[in-house]
Scaffold this motif. Sequence first.
Motif: not given
Length: 233
Positions: A128, A192-194
């Motif tokens: 992040r 990543t989460t996206y």
Amino acid sequence: MGQKVNPIGYRLGVNKNWDSRWYANKKDFADNLNKDLKIREYLSKRLKDGAVSSIIIERKKNRCEITINTAKPGVIIGRGGEDIDRLRKELKKVVNEDVYVSIVDVSKTQDTNAQLIASNIAMQIENRAPFRSAQKRAIRNAMKAGVKGIKTKVSGRLGGAEMARSEGYTEGTVPLHTIRADIDYGTATAQTTYGKIGVKVWIYKGEILGKKKIEEPKESKKESDSHVDAKKD
């Protein structure tokens, strides 16, 4: 859209060498190539945190020699060499042949190695960190280490945006069309989460093939001297 060419493949045989260095006849070629792909896929998953810059595979009569260039040799070797022995046994099961593994420490050049820089940027994005600052930090360290130019690029849903895009930075010169230029290239993927974010890094380290001085033949020099003397007379 422009045509994209891998900078390393573009220079193979000029100033870059192959990562798989072996010869085989038509019968064995496909089998050896398939084994190489299995080895690389297995090592990429197994040594994800090992800071691996490149894997070189050489084959001799009855054995396969694997050289792993890494910035963290202690992580791969383990205490007393336990992990490297375990890795050798696991690779032997994967390809069903004798495997010899050697580790090369490249920690001194990690700020000028494109693959290690790309992996580092991807790791920061996964943790992040802002993608812009991660790229700028990598560029700053590389330029301090003495490279002549560096170019970075990240692609995907940057910052969680709905539409994917690409952003990059360049410092110095990166002559991708010059074949004699020593261009190091590396790619990595950040999960990543996206979604996935791709990272690409190009590094220019200077020219490898020097300019050859063209000397006139001795005979032509003598002829030109005699021609000048005749004019004086």
